[in-house]
Write an enzyme that holds these catalytic residues in place. Sequence first.
Site, PDB file in Angstrom:
ATOM      1  CE  LYS A  14      -1.819   1.812   4.004  1.00 45.01           C
ATOM      2  NZ  LYS A  14      -1.640   3.259   4.147  1.00 45.01           N
ATOM      3  CG  ASN A  15       2.114   2.874   3.562  1.00 44.03           C
ATOM      4  OD1 ASN A  15       0.965   3.215   3.246  1.00 44.03           O
ATOM      5  ND2 ASN A  15       2.474   2.637   4.816  1.00 44.03           N
ATOM      6  NE  ARG A  38      -0.261  10.239   9.804  1.00 41.19           N
ATOM      7  CZ  ARG A  38      -0.693   9.320   8.960  1.00 41.19           C
ATOM      8  NH1 ARG A  38      -1.965   9.009   8.921  1.00 41.19           N
ATOM      9  NH2 ARG A  38       0.133   8.712   8.134  1.00 41.19           N
ATOM     10  CB  CYS A  45      -4.932   6.262  10.352  1.00 40.87           C
ATOM     11  SG  CYS A  45      -5.473   4.819   9.447  1.00 40.87           S
ATOM     12  NE  ARG A  90      -7.469   4.498   4.538  1.00 40.71           N
ATOM     13  CZ  ARG A  90      -6.639   4.899   5.490  1.00 40.71           C
ATOM     14  NH1 ARG A  90      -7.058   5.091   6.706  1.00 40.71           N
ATOM     15  NH2 ARG A  90      -5.356   5.125   5.222  1.00 40.71           N
ATOM     16  CG  ASP A 135       2.618   1.525   9.476  1.00 39.04           C
ATOM     17  OD1 ASP A 135       2.242   2.434  10.238  1.00 39.04           O
ATOM     18  OD2 ASP A 135       3.016   1.736   8.314  1.00 39.04           O
TER      19      ASP A 135
HETATM   20  N1  EPU Z   1       6.194  14.463  10.966  1.00 37.71           N
HETATM   21  C1  EPU Z   1       6.255  15.803  11.288  1.00 37.71           C
HETATM   22  N2  EPU Z   1       6.317  16.686  10.257  1.00 37.71           N
HETATM   23  C2  EPU Z   1       6.308  16.319   8.959  1.00 37.71           C
HETATM   24  C3  EPU Z   1       6.255  14.954   8.654  1.00 37.71           C
HETATM   25  C4  EPU Z   1       6.201  14.039   9.682  1.00 37.71           C
HETATM   26  O1  EPU Z   1       6.247  16.186  12.456  1.00 37.71           O
HETATM   27  O2  EPU Z   1       6.360  17.201   8.088  1.00 37.71           O
HETATM   28  C5  EPU Z   1       6.131  13.448  12.049  1.00 37.71           C
HETATM   29  C6  EPU Z   1       4.783  12.742  12.042  1.00 37.71           C
HETATM   30  O3  EPU Z   1       3.798  13.450  12.771  1.00 37.71           O
HETATM   31  C7  EPU Z   1       5.133  11.415  12.656  1.00 37.71           C
HETATM   32  C8  EPU Z   1       6.572  11.165  12.169  1.00 37.71           C
HETATM   33  O4  EPU Z   1       7.083  12.433  11.799  1.00 37.71           O
HETATM   34  O5  EPU Z   1       5.133  11.542  14.035  1.00 37.71           O
HETATM   35  C9  EPU Z   1       6.715  10.202  11.000  1.00 37.71           C
HETATM   36  O6  EPU Z   1       5.834  10.575   9.962  1.00 37.71           O
HETATM   37  P1  EPU Z   1       6.090  10.179   8.442  1.00 37.71           P
HETATM   38  O7  EPU Z   1       6.075  11.426   7.644  1.00 37.71           O
HETATM   39  O8  EPU Z   1       7.271   9.285   8.326  1.00 37.71           O
HETATM   40  O9  EPU Z   1       4.772   9.349   8.124  1.00 37.71           O
HETATM   41  P2  EPU Z   1       3.829   9.469   6.845  1.00 37.71           P
HETATM   42  O10 EPU Z   1       4.632   9.665   5.629  1.00 37.71           O
HETATM   43  O11 EPU Z   1       2.740  10.402   7.155  1.00 37.71           O
HETATM   44  C10 EPU Z   1       3.903   6.932   6.241  1.00 37.71           C
HETATM   45  C11 EPU Z   1       2.868   5.855   6.104  1.00 37.71           C
HETATM   46  C12 EPU Z   1       2.348   5.474   7.471  1.00 37.71           C
HETATM   47  C13 EPU Z   1       3.516   5.029   8.340  1.00 37.71           C
HETATM   48  C14 EPU Z   1       4.614   6.118   8.381  1.00 37.71           C
HETATM   49  C15 EPU Z   1       5.838   5.692   9.142  1.00 37.71           C
HETATM   50  C16 EPU Z   1       1.884   6.334   3.949  1.00 37.71           C
HETATM   51  C17 EPU Z   1       0.733   6.814   3.181  1.00 37.71           C
HETATM   52  N3  EPU Z   1       1.779   6.335   5.275  1.00 37.71           N
HETATM   53  O12 EPU Z   1       3.210   8.026   6.848  1.00 37.71           O
HETATM   54  O13 EPU Z   1       1.466   4.382   7.264  1.00 37.71           O
HETATM   55  O14 EPU Z   1       3.068   4.810   9.646  1.00 37.71           O
HETATM   56  O15 EPU Z   1       4.986   6.480   7.047  1.00 37.71           O
HETATM   57  O16 EPU Z   1       6.383   4.562   8.583  1.00 37.71           O
HETATM   58  O17 EPU Z   1       2.891   5.938   3.386  1.00 37.71           O
HETATM   59  C18 EPU Z   1      -0.273   2.916   7.783  1.00 37.71           C
HETATM   60  O18 EPU Z   1      -0.009   2.322   6.733  1.00 37.71           O
HETATM   61  O19 EPU Z   1      -1.064   2.454   8.648  1.00 37.71           O
HETATM   62  C19 EPU Z   1       0.364   4.201   8.044  1.00 37.71           C
HETATM   63  C20 EPU Z   1      -0.074   5.046   8.962  1.00 37.71           C
END
Ligand code: EPU
Length: 417
Positions: free
Chosen positions: A22-23, A121, A116, A396, A304
């Site tokens: 998915k990701n 985030r 989610c 999802r 995750d």
């Molecule tokens: N963060 C910030 N500022 C930013 C970006 C991130 O403070 O500009 C913080 C976030 O709040 C969080 C941490 O940094 O505490 C990590 O966030 P990251 O950006 O790595 O996560 P993401 O890109 O929003 C993706 C996956 C998530 C998975 C995370 C970590 C997708 C669509 N989502 O999220 O997947 O948990 O990386 O590996 O790729 C899931 O599949 O259930 C899921 C939530």
Amino acid sequence: MKQIKINGGYPLSGEIQISGAKNSAVALVPASLLSDEIVNIDNIPDISDIDALNEILIYLGAKVSRKGNLMSIDSSTIVNKEIPEEISTKLRASYYFMSALLGKFKKVEMYFPGGCSIGARPIDQTLKAFRILGAKVIERENKYIIEAEELIGNDVYLDMPSVGATINTMLVAVKAKGKTTINNAAREPEIVSVATFLNNMGANIVGAGTNVITINGVEKLKGCFTEVIPDRIEAGTYLIAGALIGKELIIKNIIPSHISSLINKLTEMGIPMEIGKDYIKVSQKSDLNPVKIKTEGYPGFPTDLQQPVTVLLTQCQGSSLLEETIYENRFKNVPYLNDMGANIIIDNNKITVNGITKLHGKTVEATDLRAGASLILAGLKADKITIITSIEHVLRGYENILEKLTNVGAKITIEEI
Ligand code: EPU
């Protein structure tokens, strides 16, 4: 509204084939619009997050066809550079369109992405990268108007190795003038897959998979074919199912090294596994050893899989400790697991799981995707009937979850309510 009904306690045996990640897929689809030619992506999982991205592509004016797991995208017809609020907020990955549209057209209007509800985030690191590369970002409440006369490569330092910010920065930098360096980049396999995909289109990205990624901008990106990598989180979820209630359950079409942190924890617990090149055979064992787990960016233990693995910790003899370091609000499954008979104590970002506890069927709610996966695992292990509501969250992210589990012996059905 849909709910899942599980009659628990039936052993799982046979084979489960893992789908495309998915990701990874949710980043490859938006990334494809950077190409001026047709892009084909195979092994796209049939999940509702992909349907939402499909909807955005069509709204923008792209031509999309889906045959089974193959998706063809022709972005040469895109006219809109603005994504309305109702579709921006459907999923987190909608913001990959923000960077892909900015990278291609130097203009985009969009709203704060969905996803989610597991923490605040924020997207500050992505917006910072846009600005460093020369874009002007206007924020009006949850709307973003982003424009650049020219995108120029530069040095970006991420305050944390964010998956989203790393991918977004790559997507904007790929056609910017000159060299961009992403320092403190995330190292997840999904990032390597996006970089490989863009390089196949003619981009020049080096270092994906390490914490320094260098991108030398190119003018044009061509069409290409790629296949989505296996979903390491789906694989991990079924591996945990096997550890809970498996009898030689085989998880197939996986890259074991992508889940080595989970494999190591299962080994510490005493779970018997046979690890092949692209499969793992796993069986349940009682009297497991308690463990300590801390979630971290890749190659650390993935957040995750934190909620799914919690169910297995209820079957370890003694106290296991789990620390969540990525999200502020990812224990929403815990009250439901306790209601099912678990003994889990929450202390800020840590939980203590006191085992062994028997799990009993109850009516519980899937508050988010991985919480839902965790409750399904609990329902498979529990006695009697478990009903899981708000199951849309699970659909999802897990392709054909009902069929996959039914095929290996689970008594699981979906009901419309
Ligand atoms: N963060 C910030 N500022 C930013 C970006 C991130 O403070 O500009 C913080 C976030 O709040 C969080 C941490 O940094 O505490 C990590 O966030 P990251 O950006 O790595 O996560 P993401 O890109 O929003 C993706 C996956 C998530 C998975 C995370 C970590 C997708 C669509 N989502 O999220 O997947 O948990 O990386 O590996 O790729 C899931 O599949 O259930 C899921 C939530």
